[in-house]
Design an enzyme around this catalytic site. Structure first.
Site, PDB file in Angstrom:
ATOM      1  CG  ASP A 204       0.443  51.203  15.049  1.00 20.42           C
ATOM      2  OD1 ASP A 204      -0.229  51.625  16.008  1.00 20.42           O
ATOM      3  OD2 ASP A 204       0.523  49.995  14.756  1.00 20.42           O
ATOM      4  CG  HIS A 326      -4.210  51.184  13.602  1.00 20.45           C
ATOM      5  ND1 HIS A 326      -3.155  51.604  12.816  1.00 20.45           N
ATOM      6  CD2 HIS A 326      -3.719  50.172  14.370  1.00 20.45           C
ATOM      7  CE1 HIS A 326      -2.090  50.885  13.092  1.00 20.45           C
ATOM      8  NE2 HIS A 326      -2.400  50.010  14.036  1.00 20.45           N
ATOM      9  CG  HIS A 336      -2.620  42.604  13.710  1.00 13.82           C
ATOM     10  ND1 HIS A 336      -2.316  42.556  15.041  1.00 13.82           N
ATOM     11  CD2 HIS A 336      -1.565  43.198  13.097  1.00 13.82           C
ATOM     12  CE1 HIS A 336      -1.121  43.108  15.232  1.00 13.82           C
ATOM     13  NE2 HIS A 336      -0.651  43.489  14.086  1.00 13.82           N
ATOM     14  CB  VAL A 364      -1.923  43.954   8.370  1.00 18.76           C
ATOM     15  CG1 VAL A 364      -1.179  42.805   7.689  1.00 18.76           C
ATOM     16  CG2 VAL A 364      -3.063  43.425   9.224  1.00 18.76           C
ATOM     17  CG  HIS A 365       3.570  45.939  10.308  1.00 17.72           C
ATOM     18  ND1 HIS A 365       4.267  45.586  11.424  1.00 17.72           N
ATOM     19  CD2 HIS A 365       2.678  46.890  10.721  1.00 17.72           C
ATOM     20  CE1 HIS A 365       3.831  46.275  12.467  1.00 17.72           C
ATOM     21  NE2 HIS A 365       2.865  47.063  12.058  1.00 17.72           N
TER      22      HIS A 365
END
Ligand SMILES: [Fe+2]
Length: 472
Positions: A204, A326, A336, A364-365
């Protein structure tokens, strides 16, 4: 069959009750006996993550006629004696040549690359150049110039030490970076914080696809933004979902088109057949990059490649086995959820068999580090579907907290699963410092802290050479 099952109900209820009591007792025992995970108490002000405007300083086009911009490098071969230099010229092709050498003033070597262009809906890219510098000496500073014959710009990088078992080396880790004010803080923090030799990027990149029509101008701005780091040290690329750029509604049906034109990977050197999964060796590490968004089921090219690749890893030469992907396999945030599950089912037993040291993922942020656990006993019929402590298993680290426009993932499942060692929803980056073939020091740095502060740390012991319990 239905009748007998109905008759069984009263006893089932009693059995169920006993089971619940037993499970509750077990849970209490487990909580008191097992090293419970930490959900960080750190609380930050939650503001929306906003992309930096197009006229931001960090997106500035370098001055001069047809000046090279968006300069970035990546490893160009299997063992680090080659580098791929990439850059873009906006107005005309210009030269695809790179001049380079070990003295700033005497660039006595040259290599010739080539350029490509692409269209994406109503966007036409600049001239995107790629040039491979081969047969570099190890552990040597090289200076290089692009824009030969027009506006020349000079940069430098340090080649890695020759691959070997006790070679210390430091890697940086960033994921899901984007181009917000937070992204800028993450990159500055990383630049000032580490003496890392290469950045492992877990996917990303630009988040251009969050704009109408996947506005590819945001691929250009992102590439100018990262130049201050990526022109000076190789960024090792993993693809994320934001690289897919699949947009049939505007006629764009070729997945990964912008990524493929802009960010080459040295996949052929590891006998991969596609740029999305490959491996490199660097110093004392064997790094395997996997593709969450390419087929990985049995018989597929990625599956076959990984099967062969894992068998080739020689821990006597590269003691540290690191995997990048990722989409995380272990993730206790409410984002997610289970997206990495099918790949886990496919490959986890191999990771345990081959004693992978650590797996880094993004997507996952937020930040999370697991204990060493595996979940490979389950076979549909035996109901053994709980992750268990496993000293042959990797540590799973989610580092998708680069700071992109989509904001923090701050909603966690409760209670914290026992496999989760530490989790916190903050933006940041991490550093993995290999000391020798037995020890590596890992640290995670949240953006709000100064350079001296590490919010989460762990001394890794190598799974092949020194497989002690390193969770404490
Ligand atoms: Fe993602």
């Amino acid at each position: 069959m239905g009748g007998s099952s109905r008759r069984a109900h009263p006893t089932t209820h009693v059995g169920l009750l006993l089971l619940v009591v037993f499970a509750a007792a077990l849970a209490v025992t487990t909580l008191t006996c097992v090293d419970a995970g930490v959900t960080s108490a750190y609380r930050r002000q939650l503001l929306a993550s906003v992309d930096m405007p197009l006229d931001s300083n960090v997106f500035r086009v370098p001055p001069g006629r047809n000046a090279p911009q968006q300069v970035h490098i990546t490893q160009g071969d299997l063992e680090g004696s080659a580098v791929i230099v990439s850059w873009t010229t906006a107005d005309e092709p210009g030269s695809s040549k790179v001049l380079y050498g070990t003295s700033k003033d005497k660039l006595n070597k040259s290599a010739k690359g080539s350029y490509t262009r692409y269209q994406f809906y109503n966007y036409t890219s600049g001239y995107i150049h790629h040039c491979v510098l081969k047969d570099l000496m190890y552990d040597t500073t090289y200076y290089y110039t692009v824009g030969v014959g027009q506006t020349e710009r000079q940069f430098w990088f340090k080649s890695p030490p020759k691959v070997g078992p006790d070679v210390p080396y430091t890697f940086g880790l960033i994921g899901d970076l984007g181009q917000t004010y937070d992204s800028n803080i993450t990159l500055s923090h990383y630049d000032s914080n580490s003496n890392s030799g290469a950045l492992l990027f877990v996917g990303d990149l630009s988040y251009a696809d969050d704009y109408p029509f996947h506005d590819n101008v945001r691929w250009d701005t992102w590439s100018r933004f990262i130049e201050r780091s990526a022109a000076y040290q190789p960024w090792i690329w993993t693809v994320g979902n934001h690289e897919i750029d699949f947009a049939p509604e505007i006629g764009e049906t070729e997945p990964f088109k912008p990524f493929l034109h802009r960010f080459p990977t040295p996949y052929k050197a590891s006998n991969s057949t596609a740029p999305f999964w490959y491996s490199i060796k660097r110093a004392s590490a064997h790094i395997i990059v996997l593709a969450s968004y390419s087929a990985y089921g049995k018989y597929t090219p990625q599956y076959q490649w990984l099967q062969t690749e894992l068998a080739k890893v020689n821990r006597t030469v590269t003691p540290w086995l690191i995997v990048l992907m990722h989409s995380p396999w272990y993730n206790s945030y409410n984002y997610h959820y289970m997206e990495g599950e099918t790949m886990r089912v496919q490959f986890e037993s191999w990771f345990v068999q081959y004693k992978v040291d650590v797996v880094f993922a993004g997507h996952v942020h937020a930040y999370e580090r697991s204990h060493r656990i595996s979940n490979i006993a389950y076979n549909i019929t035996n109901a053994k579907c709980t992750p268990v402590s496993d000293q042959s298993a990797p540590v799973y680290i989610t580092i998708g907290d680069g700071g992109n426009i989509e904001g923090l993932a701050n909603n966690m499942t409760e209670p914290q699963p026992s496999y989760s060692a530490f989790r916190e929803a903050s933006f940041g980056h991490a550093i993995f410092e290999i000391k020798n073939k037995t020890h590596a020091y890992y640290s995670w740095h949240r953006n709000q802290d100064g350079n001296a502060v590490a919010a989460d740390t762990m001394w890794f012991t190598n799974r092949y050479w020194n497989p002690t319990d390193d969770s404490k």
